[in-house]
Design a protein around this motif. Structure first.
Motif, PDB file in Angstrom:
ATOM      1  N   MET A 202       0.734  -1.563  -0.022  1.00 21.39           N
ATOM      2  CA  MET A 202       0.152  -0.077   0.155  1.00 21.39           C
ATOM      3  C   MET A 202       0.772   1.224  -0.276  1.00 21.39           C
ATOM      4  N   ALA A 206       1.102   2.417  -5.269  1.00 26.70           N
ATOM      5  CA  ALA A 206       0.666   2.995  -5.888  1.00 26.70           C
ATOM      6  C   ALA A 206       1.122   3.940  -6.853  1.00 26.70           C
ATOM      7  N   ARG A 213       3.774  -3.095 -11.283  1.00 29.52           N
ATOM      8  CA  ARG A 213       3.636  -3.651 -10.156  1.00 29.52           C
ATOM      9  C   ARG A 213       2.503  -5.614 -10.147  1.00 29.52           C
ATOM     10  N   ASP A 238      -5.928  -5.835  -6.984  1.00 30.17           N
ATOM     11  CA  ASP A 238      -5.309  -5.021  -6.159  1.00 30.17           C
ATOM     12  C   ASP A 238      -5.053  -3.513  -6.181  1.00 30.17           C
ATOM     13  N   ALA A 239      -3.523  -3.633  -7.329  1.00 29.92           N
ATOM     14  CA  ALA A 239      -2.670  -2.673  -7.954  1.00 29.92           C
ATOM     15  C   ALA A 239      -3.991  -1.547  -9.051  1.00 29.92           C
ATOM     16  N   CYS A 241      -6.717  -1.428  -8.175  1.00 31.99           N
ATOM     17  CA  CYS A 241      -7.729  -0.498  -6.968  1.00 31.99           C
ATOM     18  C   CYS A 241      -6.857   0.666  -6.283  1.00 31.99           C
ATOM     19  N   LYS A 242      -5.235   0.479  -6.109  1.00 30.54           N
ATOM     20  CA  LYS A 242      -4.811   0.833  -6.229  1.00 30.54           C
ATOM     21  C   LYS A 242      -4.913   2.921  -6.723  1.00 30.54           C
ATOM     22  N   LYS A 243      -4.932   2.184  -7.699  1.00 24.12           N
ATOM     23  CA  LYS A 243      -3.974   3.087  -8.780  1.00 24.12           C
ATOM     24  C   LYS A 243      -5.421   4.955  -8.869  1.00 24.12           C
ATOM     25  N   CYS A 245      -7.524   4.472  -6.076  1.00 20.56           N
ATOM     26  CA  CYS A 245      -7.799   5.230  -4.595  1.00 20.56           C
ATOM     27  C   CYS A 245      -6.714   6.403  -5.040  1.00 20.56           C
ATOM     28  N   PHE A 246      -5.251   5.931  -5.788  1.00 18.11           N
ATOM     29  CA  PHE A 246      -4.967   7.169  -5.118  1.00 18.11           C
ATOM     30  C   PHE A 246      -5.091   8.500  -6.394  1.00 18.11           C
TER      31      PHE A 246
END
Length: 268
Positions: A202, A206, A213, A238-239, A241-243, A245-246
């Motif tokens: 985490m 991101a 990733r 998951d990657a 989603c991180k992008k 969220c960023f």
């Protein structure tokens, strides 16, 4: 005169020796020496002058057990019992007196520690006959008792020790893989990352391009194929989603900045 009974050593050593009153009804797993090497009656009780109704025959077994016979002796009744030897006093079938005039003694030893043991017993009618590979322990009623010694194999014991070492070894081996997060399978059928590694992902995942990733793998979007592992698909999701969220966090910071600027202008 030399007489050869057999050149081949039996596969198993003798584990017990006894005396029976009749050779007709042999005990289970016991071999009765009913005849001498030249075919005569091997009765150990008979008298040369008078015919007796009492008979005694030597018997032995090779049934595997914890002990093996390592030595035999034939002594007089008045002699002291040799150290480490056991006197055969009774018959195995009728519990009567085993022998008269002389006494048959045997020595037992644990098979695991015995280097040699008795493998065969023969009775010869005449003492002038010498059996090849056999040792005579004495005479009774003009018959000689002979036994043959051989080495005790310990292959089975070595296999048991090796099996015990293998059983004592840890069955689960923990392996650490660098560059791919570890997942734990839950009872619901899903996979989750371990806590410590998830926080590290985490913090920096991101900021990396999507291709980096996912391990530089570019695959067409679609349903999960048989060649894809659930870890790979979950990692890509998951990657992604991180992008997202960023990006959302960046837009939120930009909106807050605009509100702050307008507030400053309003105050001025």
């Amino acid at each position: 005169m030399m007489s050869a009974v057999s050149d081949h050593l039996p596969t198993e050593p003798i584990s017990a020796v006894g005396v029976v009153s009749s050779h007709i009804k042999a005990l289970d797993d016991y071999y009765v020496v009913a005849q001498t090497t030249d075919g005569s009656d091997a009765d150990l009780w008979k008298d040369g002058l008078f015919k007796s109704k009492v008979t005694r025959y030597l018997c032995f077994t090779r049934k595997p057990g914890p002990d093996v016979v390592v030595d035999m002796k034939l002594t007089d009744m008045k002699d002291a019992l040799p150290e480490g030897f056991t006197h055969i006093q009774e018959t195995l079938d009728t519990k009567d007196q085993a022998m008269r005039k002389r006494r048959l003694c045997v020595k037992l030893s644990p098979r695991a520690t015995a280097d040699t043991a008795v493998y065969d017993i023969q009775i010869s009618a005449k003492s002038k006959y010498h059996l090849v590979h056999y040792t005579c322990i004495g005479e009774i009623n003009n018959m000689g008792i002979w036994y043959r010694v051989g080495e005790v194999p310990h292959l089975q014991l070595s296999q048991q020790r090796a099996s015990k070492v293998n059983n004592d070894a840890p069955s689960d081996i923990t392996r650490t893989t660098i560059g791919r997060p570890s997942y734990e399978h839950q009872s619901s059928g899903s996979y989750t990352m371990t806590g410590q590694l998830a926080w590290k992902m985490m913090d920096g995942a991101a900021m990396l391009p999507l291709s980096t990733r996912v391990g530089q793998r570019k695959e067409p979007r679609g349903s999960l194929t048989s060649s894809q592992h659930p870890n790979d698909v979950l990692f890509r999701c998951d990657a992604l989603c991180k992008k997202v969220c960023f990006g959302f966090h960046f837009v939120l910071q930009l909106v807050q900045l605009c509100i702050y600027i307008r507030y400053i202008r309003f105050e001025c």
